[in-house]
Design a protein around this motif. Structure first.
Motif, mmCIF file in Angstrom:
data_model
loop_
_atom_site.group_PDB
_atom_site.id
_atom_site.type_symbol
_atom_site.label_atom_id
_atom_site.label_comp_id
_atom_site.label_asym_id
_atom_site.label_seq_id
_atom_site.Cartn_x
_atom_site.Cartn_y
_atom_site.Cartn_z
ATOM 1 N N GLN A 125 -2.118 3.380 -10.651
ATOM 2 C CA GLN A 125 -0.585 3.569 -10.512
ATOM 3 C C GLN A 125 0.260 2.517 -11.244
ATOM 4 N N SER A 126 -0.408 1.523 -11.371
ATOM 5 C CA SER A 126 0.193 0.419 -11.976
ATOM 6 C C SER A 126 0.816 0.671 -13.147
ATOM 7 N N ALA A 127 1.972 0.478 -13.479
ATOM 8 C CA ALA A 127 2.748 0.723 -14.801
ATOM 9 C C ALA A 127 2.174 -0.053 -15.796
ATOM 10 N N ILE A 128 1.686 -1.187 -15.587
ATOM 11 C CA ILE A 128 0.992 -1.874 -16.627
ATOM 12 C C ILE A 128 -0.270 -1.233 -17.126
ATOM 13 N N LYS A 129 -1.112 -0.480 -16.534
ATOM 14 C CA LYS A 129 -2.272 0.071 -16.974
ATOM 15 C C LYS A 129 -1.892 1.502 -17.520
ATOM 16 N N MET B 230 6.690 -9.958 -4.676
ATOM 17 C CA MET B 230 6.643 -9.616 -6.087
ATOM 18 C C MET B 230 5.675 -8.402 -6.473
ATOM 19 N N ARG B 231 4.495 -8.538 -5.769
ATOM 20 C CA ARG B 231 3.543 -7.181 -6.022
ATOM 21 C C ARG B 231 4.205 -6.052 -5.863
ATOM 22 N N ALA B 232 4.667 -5.949 -4.364
ATOM 23 C CA ALA B 232 5.521 -4.956 -3.928
ATOM 24 C C ALA B 232 6.286 -4.257 -5.058
ATOM 25 N N LEU B 233 7.395 -5.441 -5.676
ATOM 26 C CA LEU B 233 8.574 -4.934 -6.513
ATOM 27 C C LEU B 233 7.917 -4.220 -7.725
ATOM 28 N N GLN B 234 6.483 -4.419 -8.004
ATOM 29 C CA GLN B 234 6.030 -4.207 -9.294
ATOM 30 C C GLN B 234 5.601 -2.485 -9.131
ATOM 31 N N TYR B 235 5.911 -2.051 -8.080
ATOM 32 C CA TYR B 235 5.596 -0.737 -7.799
ATOM 33 C C TYR B 235 6.665 0.081 -8.097
ATOM 34 N N PHE B 236 7.973 -0.426 -8.066
ATOM 35 C CA PHE B 236 9.378 0.381 -8.414
ATOM 36 C C PHE B 236 9.166 0.348 -9.705
ATOM 37 N N PRO B 237 9.497 1.558 -10.085
ATOM 38 C CA PRO B 237 9.832 1.775 -11.779
ATOM 39 C C PRO B 237 10.776 0.922 -12.405
ATOM 40 N N THR B 238 11.837 0.807 -11.792
ATOM 41 C CA THR B 238 13.148 0.092 -12.336
ATOM 42 C C THR B 238 13.892 -0.610 -11.217
ATOM 43 N N ILE B 239 14.604 -1.374 -11.493
ATOM 44 C CA ILE B 239 15.759 -1.599 -10.604
ATOM 45 C C ILE B 239 17.378 -1.410 -11.103
ATOM 46 N N ALA C 17 0.734 -1.280 -0.065
ATOM 47 C CA ALA C 17 0.064 -0.097 0.027
ATOM 48 C C ALA C 17 0.803 1.235 -0.087
ATOM 49 N N LEU C 18 1.977 1.075 0.735
ATOM 50 C CA LEU C 18 2.697 2.419 0.923
ATOM 51 C C LEU C 18 3.475 2.749 -0.378
ATOM 52 N N VAL C 19 4.123 1.642 -1.259
ATOM 53 C CA VAL C 19 4.923 1.994 -2.260
ATOM 54 C C VAL C 19 3.816 2.333 -3.522
ATOM 55 N N SER C 20 2.556 1.851 -3.295
ATOM 56 C CA SER C 20 1.703 2.138 -4.472
ATOM 57 C C SER C 20 1.606 3.664 -4.466
ATOM 58 N N ASN C 21 1.851 4.212 -3.620
ATOM 59 C CA ASN C 21 1.503 5.867 -3.399
ATOM 60 C C ASN C 21 2.995 6.690 -3.751
ATOM 61 N N HIS C 22 3.896 6.013 -2.892
ATOM 62 C CA HIS C 22 5.345 7.094 -2.905
ATOM 63 C C HIS C 22 6.254 5.843 -3.110
ATOM 64 N N HIS C 23 6.566 5.493 -4.436
ATOM 65 C CA HIS C 23 7.760 4.485 -4.526
ATOM 66 C C HIS C 23 9.122 4.930 -4.334
ATOM 67 N N ASP C 24 8.890 6.431 -4.576
ATOM 68 C CA ASP C 24 10.511 6.864 -4.550
ATOM 69 C C ASP C 24 10.883 7.122 -2.945
ATOM 70 N N SER C 25 10.017 7.162 -2.034
ATOM 71 C CA SER C 25 10.328 7.225 -0.816
ATOM 72 C C SER C 25 10.854 5.934 -0.082
ATOM 73 N N TYR C 26 10.607 4.814 -0.666
ATOM 74 C CA TYR C 26 10.900 3.386 -0.113
ATOM 75 C C TYR C 26 11.905 2.610 -0.874
#
Lengths: 161, 1022
Positions: B617-621, B257-266, B209-218
């Motif tokens: 938020q999902s990149a796929i969408k 793996m769901r959480a990882l999908q909210y980070f734009p890249t690695i 839930a947190l990363v889906s809103n603020h991936h840059d902070s996490y």
């Protein structure tokens, strides 16, 4: 996230409802009516997912009972399907080969157990053993309280003899 | 297993089960409810045990579907019982019976808090569970710090902490402010080191839930997630009890793996490598096994891994591995896997360039379209729709058409819409397109909206080559028995226009055409009759030399309808009759329709808007939106938009408009002219943009001239889409813009004031979508700039012209937008103080030789910095009294208010984020609303509003606004006024603010005049 959990019998009787999103009384009744219509009508060899009003309902039939969980469009369906099974296994272990009658007369137990598995529509505990332990602890707390109460009432009864 | 101790409850349940029918059951339930009600009434005599028993009975009755409208209080009061058994029942029943909006819950907050901060672990668990399940905003505000403490506490046992994690997740969903991003990133990372898998699973849900809103902070959590995944999937390092059918906690794997999908890249190569190793292992190592549950669990993990691979845009090799897997899945027998295979293939389409590999599975997918399971058919339809392009459109659309005749009703509408869109987007030639749509109407006429057949008419009108073909096809359909009414409409229209092109063919003489069309007249509705009358007039005009018999027949029909009760039909009949007696002049008046200005298909537009609205938020969408329609059809008919109408020169008469029969939304002022009045029309080139979609494609019959334009303006004025208003929003730059916006900019802006995502602007080349999130005095907007073309847009420039009270930072906007691509430009907004001024986006780009520049108002108005707050009478009245008069409390009588019911007004206030608090004002005609305003200078500031309406005259009301800041009071008052006086208001130019459009009469409150006002008397009540 899981929006709500429904247990419906084959005759359309509701055995348990749990709502993790705010639905009003009216909406709840409507949802139950609509979904029992959709799910009970489905044949045996179809998939366990139904698309419904922008959500998905993952359901599985165990004997005469349908366990349904409503999730968001992009949630993982199989994961939720196995949450259902996880819940059923824990019920089974608790009641000793659970049947619908157990869940009718002990519906409150079904709620207690569900609360140990899900909170806020998310999985809380995936170890059956841990859940069983916690439920047993709760039961014994209730028992102790009852014994205390009865021993007090015994004492009072004796004192007033 | 007997119910422990509660015999009464068991007996009751048995009784219910023994009921023969519903009536008996109801009687038994009513009896029990009566019993419980009387017992609850004299609560003093009730032991906690009895209370508990009755509360359970209530829940059981409630579950059976009966209304239980009492006893909530008793359930809530059990929460404060000192003993565990009662407390437990109180918590569980409360969380089943009530939802977060229930007033009684508020009463329990204190008790709940005491349980949470108390030392009793079991009480803590009960309280956390209930708050996690039904806690609302208020709980979030008062309990979040305590819950966080428990989650982080080293002395708490896992059973409490895992509950605290999910409870916090709930509170965060209700109010994201309760988790301070800066402070939490590190703690979250620490939580991921947790060894207890129960706590870790719950924490992972929180992280998602947190990363889906603020991936840059996490960011710091990313490598930890990969570690967790390695621990589970590679090392299988978990206690036995956490494996599920031999799989190490599949749920935790999926969540991670769901959480990882909210980070734009690695970015870190090591982390990336280890992650890909794990993913590779999952992709390769998942086999189909016999045990259903094991199979499901391992595939849950596998599908999540697929999604992650797609998100990470892995190397080509891994991608094709994924497609191969999916190809295998869509052919298996297990329906769940087939369903998911189709679903994920659709997702895959949107992400990467794998169309060609997917196309190989087309036959298999088409088989799934005939699956016995509607869920699977739906997925197959979606996938076919997504994978369709010019190369396979013919096959796919024909399959869809074939399937249409046997499809169940639940799917027909979607099916026909999708077939129509695909036919239009990818038609290899236009005659095919006409064939498809006519078949569609024939097979599923009830599900074909007017938009679809309008579009056919547009294409046929604009393509001369197509006209004889379309007319001949229409003629063929008329021979069929039992025709759908839509088919009657479209064939009558086409034959009216073009049947003369068929004259030499057998069965196509004017008379024969007339007869076969006229056969249908008795069975159709008035709106179709209207089209038939026009058709007759046209047939008559085309039959040269005049066939007297035909003429008499048609005139007889016109005569008959001259006294028709339907005013539209009557007017047509009268006018056509008069016109057709004009002899040769008829030729010019009723000549063929001029070409339609090229415009985007209403269908595709609808589909696109829906896509933008659902942007998540999902990149796929987000990437899915980049799929833009091909302009295959548009290319085929590039007719200069401004070509003078072919029959303009001699026309002196405006043919009665058909728009009312076509477009039910617009009151057509043309119809109010007296019958038969001839309007002089100056032949002049039309500017196509004025004839927006509002009037529908059939609206322009005869050359559109000033009359049509004034109509448009009238309609525009009514609906708040004035041409003049738009000009304020789009200022021509240098030379006049030759590109015209699609849709109404002012309306889009006003719609965005009420919601946070949607389309801000669109023209044939670009679409600008917007998505906003507002937190207190700050906002984060994302502009989605989507290039709709196959060529790049160059010289893209976006400049923000902020008003004085807003600080706006726009990230870098790329100078070019590649073909069919979408770029996102985040925008940070900080509100410095109260003001109604609007920020303007000055946007320009170059397409070919066209330089386009638009100035768009950004929907970052005052109301976005409001936060609704529910306020009780005890809080309200002291505040209201302490803000005693100007300048902190202002009052104004407003006239010329757009009339609306009280409920509508309440809704309007709520949607502007001012919460209407019912019950505070004793007068039912009044509304009281409260909200908090956030800005850097004022911080959170409570604003109270009271509206006194006059039931006898809805156009006037008195408004009082109060807050602790004089500017805020004034600006908020003016803002509300603008919204009430005319919605949407005529757009204002950017700062400085001009006066509101219809200046209301302002009366100073203190003046004696106010005392005579009905509102003043009402005011005495407060």
């Amino acid at each position: 996230m899981i929006q709500f959990v429904l247990l419906i019998s084959r005759q359309g009787k509701v055995r348990l409802t749990k709502w993790y999103s705010p639905y009003s009384q009216k909406e709840r009744t409507k949802v139950i009516r609509e979904l029992s219509g959709v799910i009970l009508a489905r044949g045996p060899k179809l998939c366990n997912f139904v698309e419904w009003r922008g959500h998905k309902v993952v359901y599985k039939r165990y004997a005469s009972l349908y366990f349904c969980m409503c999730i968001d469009q992009d949630d993982n369906e199989l994961e939720v399907l196995e949450i259902i099974h996880h819940y059923v296994e824990i019920l089974d272990r608790y009641f000793g080969s659970v049947c619908e009658l157990d869940l009718i007369f002990n519906f409150h137990k079904a709620y207690y157990i569900l609360d140990e598995i899900l909170i806020a529509g998310e999985l809380q505990e995936s170890s059956k053993k841990t859940v069983a332990r916690l439920i047993a602890a709760q039961d014994s707390l209730v028992e102790t309280a009852k014994e205390q109460a009865s021993s007090i009432s015994n004492m009072i009864a004796q004192a007033t003899k | 297993m007997a119910l422990s101790g509660m015999r009464g409850l068991s007996v009751f349940i048995s009784d219910i089960r023994n009921c023969q029918n519903k009536d008996q059951e109801r009687l038994r339930v009513d009896k029990e409810l009566g019993n419980v009600r009387t017992r609850f009434k004299n609560e003093k005599g009730l032991t906690p045990y009895e209370k508990k028993k009755y509360v359970w009975k209530m829940l059981y009755i409630y579950m059976l579907g009966y209304d239980v409208d009492f006893g909530h209080m008793e359930a809530v009061s059990l929460i404060s019982a000192p003993k565990y058994p009662e407390k437990q029942v109180g918590y569980i029943v409360t969380s089943c019976l009530l939802n977060e909006n229930h007033d009684f819950l508020r009463l329990a907050i204190n008790t709940v808090r005491n349980d949470i901060i108390g030392r009793n672990e079991t009480f803590q668990c009960l309280a956390l569970t209930m708050v996690g399940n039904i806690g609302g905003r208020e709980f979030a505000e008062s309990l979040a710090p305590d819950v966080q403490k428990l989650l982080l506490s080293s002395s708490c046992r896992p059973l409490v902490r895992k509950k605290a994690a999910l409870c916090l997740l709930r509170l965060y969903r209700k109010n994201p402010d309760v988790v301070n991003v800066d402070g939490w990133a590190d703690r979250m990372a620490q939580l991921l080191d947790e060894r207890d898998l129960g706590v870790l699973t719950s924490s992972m849900s929180l992280l998602v839930a947190l990363v889906s809103n603020h991936h840059d902070s996490y960011w710091s959590c990313l490598p930890k997630c990969v570690k967790v995944l390695e621990r589970l999937a590679r090392n299988q390092d978990v206690p036995q009890e956490y494996t599920y059918y031999g799989i190490p906690s599949p749920w935790l794997q999926v969540k991670t793996m769901r959480a990882l999908q909210y980070f734009p890249t690695i970015e870190d190569p090591n982390t990336r490598r280890s992650l890909f190793e794990v993913l590779q292992r999952i992709l390769m190592g998942t086999d189909v096994v016999k045990n259903v549950n094991k199979n499901n669990a391992s595939h849950a993990v596998l599908f999540e891994a697929l999604a992650l691979v797609m998100h990470l845009d892995a190397e080509k090799e891994m991608m094709s591995q994924c497609v191969a897997l999916l190809g295998k899945f869509i052919a298996v027998r297990e329906p769940n896997i087939r369903y998911l295979g189709l679903e994920n293939m659709t997702r895959m389409l949107m992400v990467t360039d794998v169309q060609d590999i997917i196309k190989r599975h087309q036959a298999q997918i088409i088989t799934s379209l005939k699956d016995p399971d509607i869920s699977i058919r739906r997925r197959a339809l979606d996938l076919l729709y997504g994978m369709c392009d010019v190369s396979n459109a013919k096959d796919i659309v024909e399959e869809l058409l074939q399937y249409l005749s046997t499809a169940d009703f639940a799917m027909r509408e979607e099916l026909s819409l999708k077939a129509a869109i695909l036919a239009e987007k990818f038609a290899p030639d236009l005659s095919w397109y006409v064939d498809v749509i006519l078949q569609l109407i024939d097979k599923a006429g009830d599900f074909v909206s007017d938009d679809i057949w309008f579009r056919v008419v547009q294409f046929v009108t604009n393509n001369e080559d197509l006209q004889p073909y379309a007319a001949a096809k229409a003629r063929e359909y008329l021979d069929k028995p039992a025709l759908h009414e839509t088919m009657v409409k479209v064939s009558a229209y086409l034959l009216g226009e073009y049947s003369h092109l068929l004259a030499r063919r057998p069965g196509c003489s004017p008379k024969e055409i007339f007869n076969i069309i006229h056969e249908k007249l008795p069975t159709v509705s008035p709106s179709t009759v209207a089209i038939l009358l026009s058709t007759y007039a046209k047939i008559l005009m085309h039959s040269q030399p005049t066939d007297l018999e035909l003429q008499n027949q048609i005139w007889a029909i016109f005569n008959k309808y001259e006294s028709c009760i339907d005013v539209e039909l009557q007017q047509r009949a009268v006018e056509y009759f008069a016109l057709s007696r004009k002899g040769a002049a008829l030729m010019d008046i009723l000549a063929e329709m001029p070409k339609f200005p090229e415009r985007q298909s209403a269908l595709i537009k609808k589909a696109e808007v829906a896509e933008v609205d659902s942007a998540e938020q999902s990149a796929i969408k987000l990437r899915a939106q980049q799929q833009q329609p091909s302009n295959a059809l548009v290319v085929t008919d590039q007719i200069p938009n401004n070509s003078p109408p072919s029959v303009g020169q001699l026309s002196l008469v405006k043919v009665p408009s058909m728009s009312s029969s076509v477009d039910h939304n617009s009151a057509d002022p043309g119809l109010t002219q007296p019958n038969g009045t001839l309007t002089k029309v100056d032949p002049q080139p039309t500017s196509p943009d004025l004839l927006g979609d509002l009037l529908g494609p059939l609206a322009i019959e005869g050359p559109p001239g000033p009359a049509a334009q004034s109509e448009q303006n009238m309609v525009g004025g009514l609906e708040g889409s004035p041409g003049a208003g738009d000009e304020a929003a789009i200022v021509p730059f240098g030379e006049p813009n030759t590109v015209q916006p699609i849709g109404n900019i002012a309306e889009r802006f006003h719609a965005l004031l009420l919601k946070d995502s949607g389309v801000l602007y669109e023209d044939p080349y670009i679409q600008i979508g917007i998505k906003a999130e507002w937190r207190g005095h700050q906002g984060r907007l994302v502009l989605f700039l989507g290039n709709k073309n196959t060529a790049a847009l160059a010289s893209v420039q976006a400049i923000i012209l902020p008003p004085a009270h807003l600080k706006i930072e726009l990230s870098l906007v790329p100078e070019t937008i590649p073909p069919r691509a979408q770029v996102q430009c985040p925008l940070e907004v900080t509100n410095l103080g109260p003001s109604r001024d609007v920020a303007v986006l000055d946007f320009s780009y170059k397409f070919g030789s066209n330089m386009v520049n638009v100035k768009l108002r950004l929907p970052a108005l005052l109301n976005k910095f409001l936060q609704p707050i529910n306020i009780s009478a005890e809080e309200f009245f002291p505040q209201w009294r302490s803000l005693s008069g100007p300048p902190l409390k202002l009052q104004e009588v407003i006239r010329g208010v757009r009339p609306m019911s009280l409920v509508e007004m309440a809704n309007l206030f709520n949607s502007y984020r001012m919460m209407v608090c019912p019950g505070l004002d004793p007068n039912p005609n009044n509304l009281v609303a409260s909200t908090t305003f956030y800005s850097e200078s004022t911080r959170a500031m409570l604003c109270l509003t009271r509206i006194e309406t006059d039931p006898a005259d809805r156009t006037q009301l008195r408004m009082t606004v109060a807050s602790g800041d004089p500017t805020l009071t004034f600006e908020l008052k003016e803002f509300i006024k603008e919204q009430l006086v005319s919605i949407p208001t005529a757009p204002r130019a950017p700062a400085p603010t001009p006066p509101a459009p219809a200046p209301p009469v302002v009366q100073p409150t203190s003046s004696a005049a106010a005392l005579n006002d009905p509102g003043a008397l009402l005011a005495g009540l407060l």
